[in-house]
Scaffold this motif. Structure first.
Motif, PDB file in Angstrom:
ATOM      1  N   LYS A 183    -118.707  43.317 106.115  1.00 47.67           N
ATOM      2  CA  LYS A 183    -117.999  44.421 106.768  1.00 47.67           C
ATOM      3  C   LYS A 183    -117.801  44.153 108.260  1.00 47.67           C
ATOM      4  N   ILE A 242    -111.764  47.539 103.963  1.00 47.68           N
ATOM      5  CA  ILE A 242    -113.136  47.064 104.148  1.00 47.68           C
ATOM      6  C   ILE A 242    -114.043  47.622 103.056  1.00 47.68           C
ATOM      7  N   ALA A 280    -115.290  44.676 100.532  1.00 45.80           N
ATOM      8  CA  ALA A 280    -116.608  44.160 100.924  1.00 45.80           C
ATOM      9  C   ALA A 280    -117.535  43.891  99.733  1.00 45.80           C
TER      10      ALA A 280
END
Length: 222
Positions: A79, A92, A96
């Protein structure tokens, strides 16, 4: 609504750039390098499709392998890398887990676990931000047509019937009717709109049957 930014990414292990930990120049043993290949382009969609580079980055991040054994650590690392590139929070959060899982698979793979080499993971991210100029043009045309439609909305019949008619006498600052462009004659019948502008009675009636706006100042009649 403007098109959304598109994110595409993929991961792979790069065997061609692995670093031998027995080499004296190796940064550390039991390490993993995340090599980020990031590109962001603006895509013009009209009159033809053209991609304009906004940002291109190639950088490497070195981490001890053991950090990736912890779920919290590995997702935090990924992240942070994505955030440093200015990726959206939605991307994200969605990418991630997948990226950190790939890194975990690399460091726990039996073939890699027994290797003394520094592992290299390539993370390629391509971001496209579309800009459709046609949409801007269509929006402007739509607004223009709405304005024109508003402009040519006729005045109400009661408003037209209630126009104040009078005989032109004495001096007048207005020398001609701005609808027919003919001069006012002394004693002729004229109509004075609430905004103070004067026109021939028949001329302004015909105008107001088409548009509720004063021809001179765009004062809006009911």
């Amino acid at each position: 609504m403007a098109p959304s930014t598109i994110y595409q990414y993929h991961m792979r292990q790069d065997f061609s750039t692995n670093v031998d930990s027995n080499n004296s120049t190796a940064p550390t043993t039991d390490a993993i390098i995340i090599h980020l290949q990031f590109s962001h382009v603006l895509e013009l969609c009209y009159p033809e499709t053209i991609q304009i580079p906004l940002n291109t980055t190639n950088e490497s991040h070195l981490f001890p392998r053991q950090l990736f054994s912890s779920h919290v650590n590995r997702e935090s690392i990924v992240k942070e890398i994505l955030s440093s590139m200015g990726c959206s929070s939605d991307f994200i959060e969605s990418a991630a887990p997948d990226i950190s899982s790939f890194a975990l698979d690399m460091v726990t793979n039996p073939c890699n676990a027994s290797s003394s080499e520094v592992l290299t993971m390539v993370l390629a991210i391509h971001v496209t931000t579309p800009y459709d100029e046609r949409e801007e043009i269509d929006r402007a045309l739509s607004e223009s047509l709405m304005q024109e439609a508003s402009r040519f909305k006729p005045a109400s019949k009661s408003c037209i019937d209630g126009l104040k008619r009078m005989s032109l006498e004495g001096s007048c600052s207005m020398k001609e009717c701005m609808v027919c462009l003919e001069e006012f004659l002394m004693g002729s019948e004229v109509v004075c709109l609430p905004c103070g502008h004067i026109f021939h009675g028949d001329c302004i009636v015909r105008w107001l049957e088409t548009s509720h706006l004063c021809p001179l100042c765009r004062f809006a009649m009911p």
